[in-house]
Design a protein around this motif. Structure first.
Motif, mmCIF file in Angstrom:
data_model
loop_
_atom_site.group_PDB
_atom_site.id
_atom_site.type_symbol
_atom_site.label_atom_id
_atom_site.label_comp_id
_atom_site.label_asym_id
_atom_site.label_seq_id
_atom_site.Cartn_x
_atom_site.Cartn_y
_atom_site.Cartn_z
ATOM 1 N N LYS A 84 0.421 -1.214 -0.076
ATOM 2 C CA LYS A 84 -0.113 0.291 -0.045
ATOM 3 C C LYS A 84 1.236 1.060 -0.022
ATOM 4 C CE LYS A 84 -3.629 -2.083 2.383
ATOM 5 N NZ LYS A 84 -4.942 -2.310 3.699
ATOM 6 N N VAL A 115 0.512 7.231 -2.910
ATOM 7 C CA VAL A 115 0.261 8.111 -2.052
ATOM 8 C C VAL A 115 -0.819 8.642 -1.779
ATOM 9 C CG1 VAL A 115 2.189 10.339 -1.616
ATOM 10 C CG2 VAL A 115 3.090 8.089 -3.080
ATOM 11 N N ASP A 116 -0.903 9.094 -0.621
ATOM 12 C CA ASP A 116 -1.664 9.925 0.067
ATOM 13 C C ASP A 116 -1.757 11.304 -0.604
ATOM 14 O OD1 ASP A 116 -3.916 11.195 1.042
ATOM 15 O OD2 ASP A 116 -3.294 10.182 3.361
ATOM 16 N N ASP A 143 -3.410 13.358 -0.225
ATOM 17 C CA ASP A 143 -3.826 14.606 0.635
ATOM 18 C C ASP A 143 -4.029 15.082 2.355
ATOM 19 O OD1 ASP A 143 -5.759 15.805 -1.506
ATOM 20 O OD2 ASP A 143 -6.785 13.789 -0.901
ATOM 21 N N ALA A 144 -2.626 14.149 2.306
ATOM 22 C CA ALA A 144 -1.927 14.627 4.154
ATOM 23 C C ALA A 144 -1.756 15.302 4.739
ATOM 24 C CB ALA A 144 -1.241 13.213 4.033
ATOM 25 N N ALA A 156 -4.687 18.510 5.509
ATOM 26 C CA ALA A 156 -5.494 17.493 6.284
ATOM 27 C C ALA A 156 -5.906 19.068 7.467
ATOM 28 C CB ALA A 156 -4.843 16.473 7.054
ATOM 29 N N VAL A 172 -9.864 18.437 2.467
ATOM 30 C CA VAL A 172 -10.551 16.952 2.668
ATOM 31 C C VAL A 172 -10.900 15.891 2.088
ATOM 32 C CG1 VAL A 172 -8.584 15.404 3.397
ATOM 33 C CG2 VAL A 172 -8.040 17.786 3.206
ATOM 34 N N GLU A 174 -12.529 13.237 -2.364
ATOM 35 C CA GLU A 174 -12.618 12.610 -3.140
ATOM 36 C C GLU A 174 -14.525 12.453 -4.236
ATOM 37 O OE1 GLU A 174 -10.248 10.469 -4.377
ATOM 38 O OE2 GLU A 174 -9.092 11.102 -3.683
ATOM 39 N N ALA A 223 -1.305 15.094 -8.648
ATOM 40 C CA ALA A 223 -1.208 12.772 -7.550
ATOM 41 C C ALA A 223 0.235 12.708 -8.548
ATOM 42 C CB ALA A 223 -2.400 12.026 -8.661
ATOM 43 N N THR A 266 -0.581 5.523 -8.469
ATOM 44 C CA THR A 266 -1.281 6.629 -7.265
ATOM 45 C C THR A 266 -1.733 8.016 -8.689
ATOM 46 O OG1 THR A 266 1.142 6.938 -6.007
ATOM 47 C CG2 THR A 266 -0.962 9.014 -6.195
ATOM 48 N N HIS A 308 -5.970 7.902 -8.859
ATOM 49 C CA HIS A 308 -6.502 9.218 -8.888
ATOM 50 C C HIS A 308 -7.613 10.013 -10.052
ATOM 51 C CE1 HIS A 308 -6.250 10.066 -5.205
ATOM 52 N NE2 HIS A 308 -4.629 9.815 -4.910
#
Length: 459
Positions: free
Chosen positions: A174, A178-179, A181-182, A185, A192, A196, A336, A390, A394
């Protein structure tokens, strides 16, 4: 007449005198014959449940001799529970039993309560008590010393993992996704929690606001005239220093309006002016005034004509201005791809605006144009891997799905230097935008020469 022996009543907790053993035995034997009647359980003077009989036997009347016998048995049971602890000595390894009861006392078998056993380890002086382990911990086993450890992987799982790794079929971790939106936050404007869902909605409705092929239904307008109008609007947009959202919304309004209404060649520039005015009012904080557009058009149209055309456009579009343009997807896909890389960002916008300027790009949906621009830009800048998990997550597109549109954008990049309409090319030649227009197009996306070389050269 024989005299009756009187036995004094013993206090509760006292020992029984050994001299009356024979008499007690005779009394007890007489009590067990068939002359007793069954006792009632609800009589108040009966013995409590805990004292009735021994080991499930029927209860008997509470006589003074039987009372003394129960007292003696209770004292013996307490002494047995107190002293009968099994102690293991480390040197001898033998057990010491509890002391036996006095021979003068009559002992009745009483089931003792479970006794807690304390073990003294020969390796350590620390005393440890054994406790029941939770039954739900299936993945943990008890080892020496009371410690817990996870079960070792089975041989089958190890061999399966090795086989997948050898064949290149290992499961992707996983961490490869990559996240994006981290970092936002704590930014309330980034939304955030809803981002999605917003883009899932954009993907669903993007085809509803997408213009269909209309150029054949316009008798006086062709692809060349549309390209000239777009090239002029690029200069107007730059002069007013408007936001990118305004430019993409302007092109969307023009195409949707031309797909619904037939206009003359003379009104084409008026449609472009009114569309940019409408988009500016929707997107900008300080929109240009109508008189500014009158001056830019060299007074070819009056103030009233511009406002009248704006009203006609809004009526045909039913005031639907909240639509997902390619710019909406570009912002997300760039984030992304590689956030913070300005050269990549300028290259993506350059390719996307080249595509929006040419009518042939109308066959692609906005999200595909944006994703293909990112793909072609990464190929141009030699970024590897070109497409990762990633971006696939997205954008919703795989690499084979983007090849055709990416090749089209790369061909436009190849022809931009020699084309007559060079508004976008000059815009991205500047050092402010990284001079990305001067970069060599991605050769990997140019296996086949462009079929529209003559048309592009005329532009």
């Amino acid at each position: 007449m024989a005299s009756r022996v009187v036995i004094p009543q013993q206090a509760r907790g006292e020992a029984v005198v050994g001299g009356g053993e024979n008499k007690l035995h005779k009394k007890n034997a007489a009590a067990h014959d068939g002359r007793n009647r069954r006792a009632l359980g609800d009589i108040g003077n009966m013995v409590p449940t805990t004292a009735r009989g021994v080991e499930g036997k029927p209860s008997r009347p509470m006589t003074r001799s039987f009372h003394a016998q129960l007292v003696a048995n209770a004292e013996a049971a307490r002494a047995a529970e107190k002293n009968k602890k099994q102690i293991l000595f480390p040197d001898a390894g033998r057990r010491v039993d509890a002391p036996k009861a006095n021979n003068n006392q009559k002992i009745v078998n009483v089931k003792p309560r479970p006794v807690e056993v304390i073990d003294l380890s020969s390796d350590s002086e620390e005393v440890k008590k054994k406790q029941d382990k939770p039954l739900n911990k299936k993945k943990e086993v008890e080892v020496e010393g009371g410690a817990l450890r996870k079960k070792a992987p089975t041989l089958t799982s190890v061999l399966t993992a090795r086989s997948k790794a050898a064949c290149g079929m290992a499961n992707k971790s996983k961490a490869q996704i990559v996240d994006i939106d981290a970092a936002d936050a704590d930014n309330e404007l980034a939304a955030v929690e809803y981002i999605e869902d917003m883009y899932k909605f954009y993907k669903l409705v993007e085809n509803e606001s997408r213009p269909h092929d209309y150029i054949d239904s316009q008798p006086e307008i062709n692809e060349q005239m549309r390209a000239i109008l777009m090239d002029w609007l690029v200069e107007v947009h730059t002069k007013f220093e408007l936001s990118p959202e305004t430019f993409y919304l302007t092109i969307n309004i023009i195409d949707r309006f031309l797909a619904l209404k037939t206009i003359s060649r003379r009104e084409l520039q008026l449609v472009g002016i009114s569309a940019m005015l409408t988009a500016s009012k929707y997107e900008e904080i300080w929109a240009p005034e109508v008189n500014d557009f009158v001056c830019l058009s060299d007074r070819a149209y009056t103030h009233e004509q511009i406002l009248r055309m704006e009203k006609i456009i809004l009526g045909k579009l039913e005031w639907t201005l909240t639509v997902p343009t390619p710019y909406v997807f570009l912002v997300r896909f760039i984030k992304a791809s590689f956030p913070g890389d300005k050269q990549l960002e300028h290259m993506v916008y350059f390719l996307a605006e080249l595509g929006m300027m040419h009518y042939a790009t109308i066959m692609y949906c906005p999200s595909m144009i944006a994703a293909s621009a990112v793909y072609a830009a990464r190929c141009t800048l030699n970024m590897g891997p070109v497409w990762n998990d990633t971006l696939k997550l997205h954008t919703g597109f795989t690499e084979p799905q983007l090849i055709d549109c990416a090749k089209h954008l790369t061909n436009l990049h190849l022809m931009a230097e020699k084309a007559k309409l060079r508004g976008i090319y000059r815009k991205y030649m500047s050092s402010e935008r990284g001079s990305v227009a001067l970069l060599t197009p991605a050769k990997a996306l140019l296996p086949i020469p462009c079929h529209d070389d003559a048309t592009a050269a005329s532009l």
